[in-house]
Design an enzyme around this catalytic site. Sequence first.
Site, PDB file in Angstrom:
ATOM      1  N   LYS A 278       0.839  -1.201   0.000  1.00 50.18           N
ATOM      2  CA  LYS A 278       0.000   0.000   0.000  1.00 50.18           C
ATOM      3  C   LYS A 278       0.873   1.249   0.000  1.00 50.18           C
ATOM      4  CE  LYS A 278      -2.375   0.752   3.868  1.00 50.18           C
ATOM      5  NZ  LYS A 278      -2.520   1.994   4.667  1.00 50.18           N
ATOM      6  N   SER A 279       1.962   1.209   0.748  1.00 49.77           N
ATOM      7  CA  SER A 279       2.852   2.375   0.850  1.00 49.77           C
ATOM      8  C   SER A 279       3.459   2.741  -0.501  1.00 49.77           C
ATOM      9  CB  SER A 279       3.983   2.077   1.847  1.00 49.77           C
ATOM     10  OG  SER A 279       3.466   1.747   3.099  1.00 49.77           O
TER      11      SER A 279
ATOM     12  N   GLY B 275      -4.428   7.548   6.106  1.00 50.03           N
ATOM     13  CA  GLY B 275      -3.456   8.577   6.470  1.00 50.03           C
ATOM     14  C   GLY B 275      -2.693   9.096   5.270  1.00 50.03           C
TER      15      GLY B 275
ATOM     16  N   SER C 178       5.049  12.427  12.038  1.00 45.59           N
ATOM     17  CA  SER C 178       4.696  11.549  10.926  1.00 45.59           C
ATOM     18  C   SER C 178       5.618  11.775   9.741  1.00 45.59           C
ATOM     19  CB  SER C 178       3.245  11.792  10.498  1.00 45.59           C
ATOM     20  OG  SER C 178       2.939  11.026   9.357  1.00 45.59           O
TER      21      SER C 178
ATOM     22  N   GLN D 111       4.746  10.925   6.911  1.00 43.19           N
ATOM     23  CA  GLN D 111       3.846  11.195   5.781  1.00 43.19           C
ATOM     24  C   GLN D 111       3.814  12.677   5.409  1.00 43.19           C
ATOM     25  OE1 GLN D 111       0.043   9.480   6.825  1.00 43.19           O
ATOM     26  NE2 GLN D 111       0.899   7.419   6.995  1.00 43.19           N
TER      27      GLN D 111
ATOM     28  N   ASP E 111       4.727  -0.177  12.213  1.00 40.12           N
ATOM     29  CA  ASP E 111       3.620  -1.050  11.809  1.00 40.12           C
ATOM     30  C   ASP E 111       3.832  -2.505  12.216  1.00 40.12           C
ATOM     31  OD1 ASP E 111       2.166   1.022  10.759  1.00 40.12           O
ATOM     32  OD2 ASP E 111       2.796   0.696   8.691  1.00 40.12           O
TER      33      ASP E 111
ATOM     34  N   ARG F 280      -2.957   3.166  19.285  1.00 40.50           N
ATOM     35  CA  ARG F 280      -2.601   1.748  19.254  1.00 40.50           C
ATOM     36  C   ARG F 280      -1.990   1.270  20.572  1.00 40.50           C
ATOM     37  NH1 ARG F 280      -0.531   1.191  12.902  1.00 40.50           N
ATOM     38  NH2 ARG F 280      -2.627   0.726  12.103  1.00 40.50           N
TER      39      ARG F 280
END
Length: 413
Positions: A25-26, A74, A148, A150, A295, A326
């Site tokens: 997915k990344s 995200g 993050s 991201q 993750d 989490r």
Amino acid sequence: MTDIHTVSYHPVTEKEITVLLPASKSISNRLLIIKALSGYLENIHNLSEAQDTETLLEILKNVNQKEHNAKLGGTTFRFLLAYLALLRNDFILTAEGEMQNRPIKELVDALNSLGAEIEYIKEEGKPPVHIKRGNMHGGTISIDATKSSQFVSALMLIAPYLQGGLTIRLQGEPVSKPYIEMTAKLMREFGVDIAVNYPEIVVKEGKYANKTYFVENDWSAASYIYQSFLFSQNLQKVKIPYLYKNSIQGDVEVYNIYSNFGIQTTFLDDAVILTKEEKKELPSKFTYTFFNNPDLAQTLAVTCSLLKIPAELEGLQTLLHKETNRIAALQNELKKLNVDAQFDQTNNRLVIHPENLAKPQSAISTYNDHRMAMAFSSAAQIFGQIEMENPMVVNKSFPHFWEEMKKFGISLS
């Protein structure tokens, strides 16, 4: 609405199986932004079928609409935020569930300093946002990289299309560095000049080439296969196609981590083979820093608990702001297994004492978090059967997860 299912385990008789993982997915989400900027959304082979990726692809195909919903993703939201700000048009970008509470302020501030015009519609620092017709330019910016990766990747991906390019100065120790490096490697693959010399990233002005790309499978998802194989009876060999030792994914480290528990990994040209080391002596304690691989933390928390191995999992600060908190989710659900997990917030460390492991008397909650469902699935292998709330949340990243689990004898009813 709570949807409770039974997860059961019946050992399979097969000695060897082949497991099909989702594509990364990344990688897929980064590729889609690169492809959208190049003007060619095709020529991607083995694109992820994860919900987040399908949402991003659908939005990019219909980018001229005024309102877009990034749902729970995200990277979907943050990459789109930067991409849409570049388009000099008027957009509303919304999100759903926990993504409405995840931080975006650092990225919004950075984009606005580059000439974007982004306003919060409800609460400052959180979705939804109104992206106005800004006029973005290149230059030099500083951004807090401790929350993050991201934010950094989102800026990197659009940087070649900013006049004069972009220099990004990272403040603080950047989390999840392998994801920043993944972004840089993909950008170079598509012909962009980028130099990463921490704490500075320099991207030259340029254009992405139009080329074909095959997406490798997801090493983060492989962690659940390693765990399921570890606790499986009878199975002696598992083949997983399209995983590579020289992967651009930081979570490739999972094969080293599970060697601690006797899982050996053999790399072929286009697959890995997992086997079990005979009479492996397990560690008396497991310690690992997940700063670059957050993750994987949930899987290892469950693995150590089910093996009754005390553990100290460090570098967990980003887990507080994911699909759910989490850390709290792990503490709550491990408690149902009679496992004590204490979080040392000063050192971002989860200390796990699993000596009194016991079968859960209530359903495992998943908190709308795909990784909670997948990580706790192996509890069925120890206890024969457990209850789980909303197990189909796995669709976010691994839609056929429960199908693959059947190969290990783990079934959802």
